[in-house]
Motif scaffolding. Structure first.
Motif, PDB file in Angstrom:
ATOM      1  N   ALA A 220       0.826  -1.206   0.000  1.00 32.16           N
ATOM      2  CA  ALA A 220       0.000   0.000   0.000  1.00 32.16           C
ATOM      3  C   ALA A 220       0.860   1.256   0.000  1.00 32.16           C
ATOM      4  O   ALA A 220       0.556   2.237  -0.686  1.00 32.16           O
ATOM      5  CB  ALA A 220      -0.924  -0.005   1.219  1.00 32.16           C
ATOM      6  N   ARG A 221       1.945   1.226   0.767  1.00 30.78           N
ATOM      7  CA  ARG A 221       2.833   2.388   0.794  1.00 30.78           C
ATOM      8  C   ARG A 221       3.445   2.644  -0.587  1.00 30.78           C
ATOM      9  O   ARG A 221       3.509   3.789  -1.059  1.00 30.78           O
ATOM     10  CB  ARG A 221       3.947   2.163   1.815  1.00 30.78           C
ATOM     11  CG  ARG A 221       4.920   3.350   1.890  1.00 30.78           C
ATOM     12  CD  ARG A 221       6.012   3.083   2.910  1.00 30.78           C
ATOM     13  NE  ARG A 221       6.804   1.915   2.559  1.00 30.78           N
ATOM     14  CZ  ARG A 221       7.818   1.441   3.295  1.00 30.78           C
ATOM     15  NH1 ARG A 221       8.124   2.048   4.438  1.00 30.78           N
ATOM     16  NH2 ARG A 221       8.492   0.378   2.910  1.00 30.78           N
ATOM     17  N   LEU A 222       3.862   1.593  -1.259  1.00 33.48           N
ATOM     18  CA  LEU A 222       4.418   1.748  -2.602  1.00 33.48           C
ATOM     19  C   LEU A 222       3.376   2.273  -3.582  1.00 33.48           C
ATOM     20  O   LEU A 222       3.658   3.119  -4.438  1.00 33.48           O
ATOM     21  CB  LEU A 222       4.949   0.403  -3.103  1.00 33.48           C
ATOM     22  CG  LEU A 222       6.254  -0.113  -2.494  1.00 33.48           C
ATOM     23  CD1 LEU A 222       6.518  -1.529  -2.987  1.00 33.48           C
ATOM     24  CD2 LEU A 222       7.409   0.807  -2.857  1.00 33.48           C
ATOM     25  N   ALA A 223       2.152   1.748  -3.451  1.00 36.03           N
ATOM     26  CA  ALA A 223       1.111   2.055  -4.436  1.00 36.03           C
ATOM     27  C   ALA A 223       0.567   3.465  -4.300  1.00 36.03           C
ATOM     28  O   ALA A 223       0.245   4.111  -5.298  1.00 36.03           O
ATOM     29  CB  ALA A 223      -0.017   1.032  -4.323  1.00 36.03           C
ATOM     30  N   PHE A 224       0.451   3.981  -3.055  1.00 38.88           N
ATOM     31  CA  PHE A 224      -0.290   5.226  -2.857  1.00 38.88           C
ATOM     32  C   PHE A 224       0.468   6.259  -2.039  1.00 38.88           C
ATOM     33  O   PHE A 224      -0.133   7.156  -1.472  1.00 38.88           O
ATOM     34  CB  PHE A 224      -1.647   4.922  -2.211  1.00 38.88           C
ATOM     35  CG  PHE A 224      -2.417   3.871  -2.958  1.00 38.88           C
ATOM     36  CD1 PHE A 224      -2.825   4.096  -4.259  1.00 38.88           C
ATOM     37  CD2 PHE A 224      -2.687   2.646  -2.382  1.00 38.88           C
ATOM     38  CE1 PHE A 224      -3.509   3.117  -4.962  1.00 38.88           C
ATOM     39  CE2 PHE A 224      -3.378   1.665  -3.077  1.00 38.88           C
ATOM     40  CZ  PHE A 224      -3.787   1.902  -4.381  1.00 38.88           C
ATOM     41  N   SER A 225       1.776   6.170  -2.016  1.00 39.16           N
ATOM     42  CA  SER A 225       2.560   7.076  -1.187  1.00 39.16           C
ATOM     43  C   SER A 225       2.398   8.539  -1.592  1.00 39.16           C
ATOM     44  O   SER A 225       2.387   9.415  -0.750  1.00 39.16           O
ATOM     45  CB  SER A 225       4.047   6.697  -1.243  1.00 39.16           C
ATOM     46  OG  SER A 225       4.504   6.750  -2.582  1.00 39.16           O
TER      47      SER A 225
END
Length: 348
Positions: A220-225
């Motif tokens: 999630a951090r990679l996708a929506f940072s």
């Protein structure tokens, strides 16, 4: 400074004549059209009093009077007679936007075109931003080895896609579990809240996280940072309508207005401020904290739209002599129609 009833009637007559003609209004014209049975001489005295009080000005010695920004402020707040949008017109507006399908950007584009067409002014519609829009659902799909498509659905049917490259292999089942975990913990939060909580969870618990949780949060951090910082869309229609306005026959003034419409920073600041209003608001240049020389002689009519909280705003920008009685109900109708569509289609 309060006005006598006679002064109010005269001022209202002058404003409505000026809205229609864009020409200075003489005392004889007011005497012929006003409900007051006054002579031209008495009318001139009343108009002189209104000029002394700052509601009228005389562009030339031999010309009639034109209303000031102060006069339009009083007119909008106290004297305006609204012409409500009929039920058939409301249904037609809603149908036009419904035909655009589920994609919110298409609905907003159509809404902007409708506002401009119905108002004969420049229309602006501000799309929802990332920070305050609520997380509805996230799904992950395996595109190729270590390549994942992340699809985030936000309130209002806003869809954000991003392809993420991972350092390790994942299976389709893993991605389903990751999505289920994230949706169970973050649905209902604003995107900025979700991002902040994801980062806090990763930093706070570190190695103590279960493997599933850690991998889901990492994805999630990679996708929506950076998603909350995505630039908001601003739809603009009807710029050419300004060519028909008497106020913009001067080429320098027209260039100034076009430059204003091209400056996203000032427009976004102005529209963001109007989102704080619970209903339709009318900002006249002296009322605007953003007012500069380029805003002189302009008004902005705005109304927020959204499901539970404001997501964006529907606006019209034009000269002081806009037809407020028609345009205010149009802006109100289209903002409420957008809210209805978003609620019906995308609320749980």
């Amino acid at each position: 400074m309060s006005l006598a009833q006679r002064e109010t009637d005269v001022l209202s007559t002058i404003i409505e004549s000026y809205i229609t003609t864009a020409l200075p209004v003489g005392s004889r014209t007011v005497a012929n059209t006003s409900r007051l049975k006054l002579s031209a001489a008495s009318m001139r005295n009343t108009m002189a009093d209104l000029t002394d009080k700052g509601y009228l000005e005389q562009p030339h010695t031999s010309a009639g009077r034109i209303p000031t920004a102060k006069a339009f402020r009083l007119y909008v707040d106290s004297l305006l007679r609204m012409r409500p949008v009929s039920r058939d017109e409301r249904d037609s507006i809603l149908n036009h936007m419904t035909l655009q399908g589920l994609e919110i950007s298409q609905m907003l584009q159509q809404a902007t075109a409708l506002v401009s067409s119905l108002s004969h002014e420049v229309a602006l519609v501000l799309a929802p931003g990332g920070n305050d829009v609520r997380w509805r659902r996230v799904d992950f799909s395996l595109v190729a080895d270590r390549l994942v498509l992340a699809v985030l659905v936000l309130d209002g049917g806003i869809i954000r896609n991003r392809v993420v490259r991972l350092d390790e292999k994942v299976s389709a089942d893993d991605l389903i579990h990751f999505g289920n975990y994230l949706n169970s913990h973050y649905t209902g939060l604003t995107l900025s809240e979700a991002r902040s909580r994801i980062l806090n969870e990763l930093h706070r618990t570190g190695a103590h996280l279960e493997e599933l949780c850690a991998r889901a949060l990492g994805l999630a951090r990679l996708a929506f940072s950076g998603e909350a910082e995505a630039e908001r869309q601003l739809f603009v229609e009807g710029t050419l309508t300004m060519l028909d306005k008497a106020e913009f026959t001067d080429s320098a003034r027209m260039r100034e207005l076009l430059a204003l419409l091209d400056e996203r920073t000032r427009l976004l600041k102005l529209l963001n401020n109007t989102m704080l209003s619970a209903d339709v608001s009318v900002s006249i240049a002296p009322d605007m904290p953003e007012a500069e020389d380029s805003f002189a002689g302009l008004s902005v009519i705005s109304a927020p739209y959204g499901v539970e909280t404001p997501l964006g705003v529907v606006s019209v920008i034009g000269p002081l002599r806009m037809d407020y009685g028609t345009i205010v109900p149009v802006v109100d109708c289209i903002s409420k129609s957008l809210s209805t569509l978003l609620k019906d289609r995308f609320s749980a």
